[in-house]
Scaffold this active site. Sequence first.
Site, mmCIF file in Angstrom:
data_model
loop_
_atom_site.group_PDB
_atom_site.id
_atom_site.type_symbol
_atom_site.label_atom_id
_atom_site.label_comp_id
_atom_site.label_asym_id
_atom_site.label_seq_id
_atom_site.Cartn_x
_atom_site.Cartn_y
_atom_site.Cartn_z
ATOM 1 N N PHE A 26 1.002 -1.144 -0.013
ATOM 2 C CA PHE A 26 0.029 -0.038 -0.023
ATOM 3 C C PHE A 26 0.879 1.328 0.041
ATOM 4 O O PHE A 26 0.828 2.037 -1.021
ATOM 5 C CB PHE A 26 -0.905 0.002 1.219
ATOM 6 C CG PHE A 26 -1.411 1.294 1.629
ATOM 7 C CD1 PHE A 26 -2.223 2.148 0.885
ATOM 8 C CD2 PHE A 26 -1.379 1.612 3.221
ATOM 9 C CE1 PHE A 26 -2.604 3.497 1.417
ATOM 10 C CE2 PHE A 26 -2.056 2.735 3.445
ATOM 11 C CZ PHE A 26 -2.522 3.803 2.441
ATOM 12 N N ILE A 27 1.620 1.522 1.094
ATOM 13 C CA ILE A 27 2.456 2.615 1.074
ATOM 14 C C ILE A 27 3.636 2.684 0.212
ATOM 15 O O ILE A 27 3.762 3.486 -0.520
ATOM 16 C CB ILE A 27 2.924 2.796 2.595
ATOM 17 C CG1 ILE A 27 1.697 2.928 3.328
ATOM 18 C CG2 ILE A 27 3.826 4.175 2.677
ATOM 19 C CD1 ILE A 27 2.329 2.962 5.193
ATOM 20 N N ASP A 40 10.209 -7.498 -3.176
ATOM 21 C CA ASP A 40 8.946 -7.866 -2.369
ATOM 22 C C ASP A 40 8.582 -9.076 -2.739
ATOM 23 O O ASP A 40 8.915 -9.790 -3.946
ATOM 24 C CB ASP A 40 7.968 -6.868 -3.100
ATOM 25 C CG ASP A 40 6.601 -6.848 -2.163
ATOM 26 O OD1 ASP A 40 5.927 -7.766 -1.888
ATOM 27 O OD2 ASP A 40 6.305 -5.565 -1.836
ATOM 28 N N THR A 74 1.694 -9.952 0.539
ATOM 29 C CA THR A 74 0.608 -9.178 0.552
ATOM 30 C C THR A 74 0.396 -8.074 -0.527
ATOM 31 O O THR A 74 -0.634 -7.782 -1.141
ATOM 32 C CB THR A 74 0.131 -8.417 1.929
ATOM 33 O OG1 THR A 74 1.533 -7.394 1.900
ATOM 34 C CG2 THR A 74 0.002 -9.353 3.189
ATOM 35 N N GLY A 75 1.682 -7.712 -1.112
ATOM 36 C CA GLY A 75 1.632 -6.824 -2.318
ATOM 37 C C GLY A 75 1.246 -7.120 -3.563
ATOM 38 O O GLY A 75 1.315 -8.477 -3.771
ATOM 39 N N TYR A 88 3.106 -8.134 16.720
ATOM 40 C CA TYR A 88 3.604 -7.125 15.630
ATOM 41 C C TYR A 88 4.050 -5.953 16.274
ATOM 42 O O TYR A 88 5.136 -5.259 15.768
ATOM 43 C CB TYR A 88 2.206 -6.711 15.060
ATOM 44 C CG TYR A 88 2.560 -5.748 13.873
ATOM 45 C CD1 TYR A 88 2.997 -5.694 12.916
ATOM 46 C CD2 TYR A 88 1.742 -4.389 14.186
ATOM 47 C CE1 TYR A 88 3.405 -4.767 11.817
ATOM 48 C CE2 TYR A 88 2.090 -3.271 13.288
ATOM 49 C CZ TYR A 88 2.950 -3.461 12.367
ATOM 50 O OH TYR A 88 2.971 -2.412 11.502
ATOM 51 N N ASN A 122 -1.869 6.320 11.696
ATOM 52 C CA ASN A 122 -2.995 5.475 10.905
ATOM 53 C C ASN A 122 -2.896 5.830 9.419
ATOM 54 O O ASN A 122 -3.623 6.980 9.288
ATOM 55 C CB ASN A 122 -4.332 5.394 11.638
ATOM 56 C CG ASN A 122 -4.376 4.797 12.856
ATOM 57 O OD1 ASN A 122 -3.737 5.313 13.702
ATOM 58 N ND2 ASN A 122 -4.654 3.614 13.156
ATOM 59 N N ARG A 175 -8.245 8.343 16.551
ATOM 60 C CA ARG A 175 -7.110 8.024 15.880
ATOM 61 C C ARG A 175 -6.510 9.151 15.008
ATOM 62 O O ARG A 175 -7.066 10.204 14.676
ATOM 63 C CB ARG A 175 -7.332 6.705 14.770
ATOM 64 C CG ARG A 175 -7.651 5.589 15.302
ATOM 65 C CD ARG A 175 -6.700 5.021 16.020
ATOM 66 N NE ARG A 175 -7.335 3.560 16.717
ATOM 67 C CZ ARG A 175 -7.787 3.323 18.000
ATOM 68 N NH1 ARG A 175 -7.977 4.593 18.805
ATOM 69 N NH2 ARG A 175 -8.258 2.329 18.471
ATOM 70 N N GLY A 233 -9.648 -4.061 25.070
ATOM 71 C CA GLY A 233 -8.291 -4.016 24.436
ATOM 72 C C GLY A 233 -8.115 -3.077 23.307
ATOM 73 O O GLY A 233 -7.055 -2.967 23.101
HETATM 74 N N1 LIG Z 1 -0.429 1.260 6.956
HETATM 75 C C1 LIG Z 1 -0.369 1.734 8.165
HETATM 76 O O1 LIG Z 1 -1.460 2.534 8.457
HETATM 77 C C2 LIG Z 1 1.117 1.781 8.872
HETATM 78 C C3 LIG Z 1 1.169 2.207 9.950
HETATM 79 C C4 LIG Z 1 2.249 2.065 10.850
HETATM 80 C C5 LIG Z 1 3.340 1.580 10.317
HETATM 81 N N2 LIG Z 1 3.367 0.925 8.864
HETATM 82 C C6 LIG Z 1 4.451 0.244 8.215
HETATM 83 O O2 LIG Z 1 4.517 0.628 6.788
HETATM 84 C C7 LIG Z 1 5.184 -0.592 6.205
HETATM 85 C C8 LIG Z 1 4.245 -0.760 4.966
HETATM 86 O O3 LIG Z 1 3.015 -0.918 5.388
HETATM 87 P P1 LIG Z 1 1.598 -1.301 4.401
HETATM 88 O O4 LIG Z 1 0.433 -0.720 5.005
HETATM 89 O O5 LIG Z 1 2.057 -0.504 3.150
HETATM 90 O O6 LIG Z 1 1.570 -2.626 4.294
HETATM 91 P P2 LIG Z 1 1.539 -3.684 3.085
HETATM 92 O O7 LIG Z 1 1.315 -5.200 3.633
HETATM 93 O O8 LIG Z 1 0.594 -3.221 1.973
HETATM 94 O O9 LIG Z 1 3.224 -3.534 2.366
HETATM 95 C C9 LIG Z 1 4.167 -4.577 2.867
HETATM 96 C C10 LIG Z 1 4.789 -4.992 1.674
HETATM 97 O O10 LIG Z 1 5.962 -5.771 2.303
HETATM 98 C C11 LIG Z 1 5.860 -7.069 1.476
HETATM 99 N N3 LIG Z 1 6.581 -8.108 2.379
HETATM 100 C C12 LIG Z 1 6.160 -8.668 3.416
HETATM 101 N N4 LIG Z 1 7.071 -9.392 3.962
HETATM 102 C C13 LIG Z 1 8.231 -9.488 2.974
HETATM 103 C C14 LIG Z 1 9.421 -10.183 3.137
HETATM 104 N N5 LIG Z 1 9.656 -11.069 3.806
HETATM 105 N N6 LIG Z 1 10.173 -9.895 2.145
HETATM 106 C C15 LIG Z 1 9.888 -9.088 0.956
HETATM 107 N N7 LIG Z 1 8.745 -8.329 0.997
HETATM 108 C C16 LIG Z 1 7.994 -8.532 1.916
HETATM 109 C C17 LIG Z 1 4.501 -7.355 1.116
HETATM 110 O O11 LIG Z 1 4.397 -8.231 0.103
HETATM 111 C C18 LIG Z 1 3.706 -6.053 0.836
HETATM 112 O O12 LIG Z 1 4.055 -5.549 -0.612
HETATM 113 C C19 LIG Z 1 5.422 -1.698 6.933
HETATM 114 O O13 LIG Z 1 6.486 -1.628 7.647
HETATM 115 C C20 LIG Z 1 4.388 -1.495 8.182
HETATM 116 O O14 LIG Z 1 4.535 -1.903 9.573
HETATM 117 C C21 LIG Z 1 2.285 0.877 8.203
#
Ligand SMILES: NC(=O)c1ccc[n+]([C@@H]2O[C@H](COP(=O)([O-])OP(=O)(O)OC[C@H]3O[C@@H](n4cnc5c(N)ncnc54)[C@H](O)[C@@H]3O)[C@@H](O)[C@H]2O)c1
Length: 312
Positions: free
Chosen positions: A11-12, A31, A35-36, A141, A170, A208, A268
Site C-alpha cells: 500500500f504505502i 517484494d 500481500t503486495g 506485531y 494510521n 485515531r 483491549g
Molecule cells: N499502513 C499503516 O497505517 C502503517 C502504520 C504504521 C506502520 N506501517 C508500516 O509501513 C510499512 C508498509 O505497510 P503497508 O500498510 O504498506 O503494508 P503492506 O502489507 O501493504 O506492504 C508490505 C509489503 O511488504 C511485502 N513483504 C512482506 N514481507 C516481506 C518479506 N519477507 N520480503 C519481501 N517483501 C515482504 C508485502 O508483500 C507487501 O508488499 C510496514 O513496515 C508497516 O509496518 C504501516
Amino acid sequence: MTSLVTGGAGFIGSNLVRALIEGGSDVVVVDDFSTGLREHLPKSSRLTIVEADLADHAGLERLVRGCEYVFHLAAQVGVITSILDPVADAYANILGTVRLLAACRDSSVKKIVCSSSAAPFGEAKAERIDETHPQEPESFYALSKMSAERYAVLASSLLRLPTVCLRYFNVYGLPLSSSEYAGVISIFLDRLLKDEPLVIYGDGSQDRDFVYVADVVRANLLASRNGAAGAVYNIGTGTPTSILELAHLMSELANRTPRIDFRPFRPGEIRHSTAAIDRARADLGYEPAYDLRTGLGAMWAELWPAGMRRDP
Ligand SMILES: NC(=O)c1ccc[n+]([C@@H]2O[C@H](COP(=O)([O-])OP(=O)(O)OC[C@H]3O[C@@H](n4cnc5c(N)ncnc54)[C@H](O)[C@@H]3O)[C@@H](O)[C@H]2O)c1
C-alpha cells in the site's frame, strides 16, 4: 539516482515507488508479494522488480551496492496474524530488517529510511504522543516493529549506518488497505457502497490520527534528505478524529444519511492515539498537506472521478 524500496508492491510502498519515479529516480523493488500486488506498481523502464524474501535473499548486498537510498517498508503488518504466527512475524519484521541492515554495511548508501510504527505506544498517556512516550507493545506485531526500529537506531552507531525511522500513525489512501491501521476506512466505504449501516464498537469517541498516504510518502522523501542518522520521527497529522466523526464525514462524502449500528466496546481496543509531530516539523520540514476531509476527498476523486453516485 537509484533507490531500493523493500515492500514496494504494498500500500504505502507502491505510492512511494510512483513518487520516486515521477521525481526522476530509478527504483529497485524487493517484494515477496505476500500481500503486495504487481498491479500496484507502475509500468516504467525506470523500475526493476525483484521477487524475493528480504530475510532470505542472497543477492541483497549486490542490490544495495547499486543504490544511493534505501526505503524499508517490507513487513508482516497484521496484528492478528502476528498472534496466530509469531515466528513468521518475527522472521519478516525483525530478521528481514537485520538482514537489510547487514547488507548495507560497507556500502555507500546515503540514507536508510525505515518504516516504523506507532503500534508499540499503545494507549496514549498524553493528549499527543511524542517520540519519548513510553512504548508498551501489546501484540507481537508491535513488539517486532519496536525491535526492528531499535536495530535500525543501534545500527547508526554500531555499524555507522545512516538510518532514520518514521513511526507512522494510521495511514489511509489508495490502493485500499485492509490492515488494522485504517481498515475502518475500507470497511466503512464498503458498507456505504452496499447501503449498510456503519458498525461502531462503543460510543465512537475512540480517536485515531489518520494520515494520508501522500503525506507519508513526502515524509519518506524528506527523511531521505534531512533525517538525522539514528533519529526517530512520528508521522501523523497531530489531529485526532473520533470514529464517530469519521463515520459522519464518510457518510457526507458519499451523500448518505449517517446510519450507525452501535455495538459493545471491544475490550483491549485503544481509545486514544494522536501524534505530536513537532520533531518531524523541525528536523525534516514535514508538514501534513491533507486533513482527513481533503485526504478522503482525494481518495474519492480517484475512485470515482465523476463523483460518487448515490445508488451503489
Ligand atoms: N499502513 C499503516 O497505517 C502503517 C502504520 C504504521 C506502520 N506501517 C508500516 O509501513 C510499512 C508498509 O505497510 P503497508 O500498510 O504498506 O503494508 P503492506 O502489507 O501493504 O506492504 C508490505 C509489503 O511488504 C511485502 N513483504 C512482506 N514481507 C516481506 C518479506 N519477507 N520480503 C519481501 N517483501 C515482504 C508485502 O508483500 C507487501 O508488499 C510496514 O513496515 C508497516 O509496518 C504501516
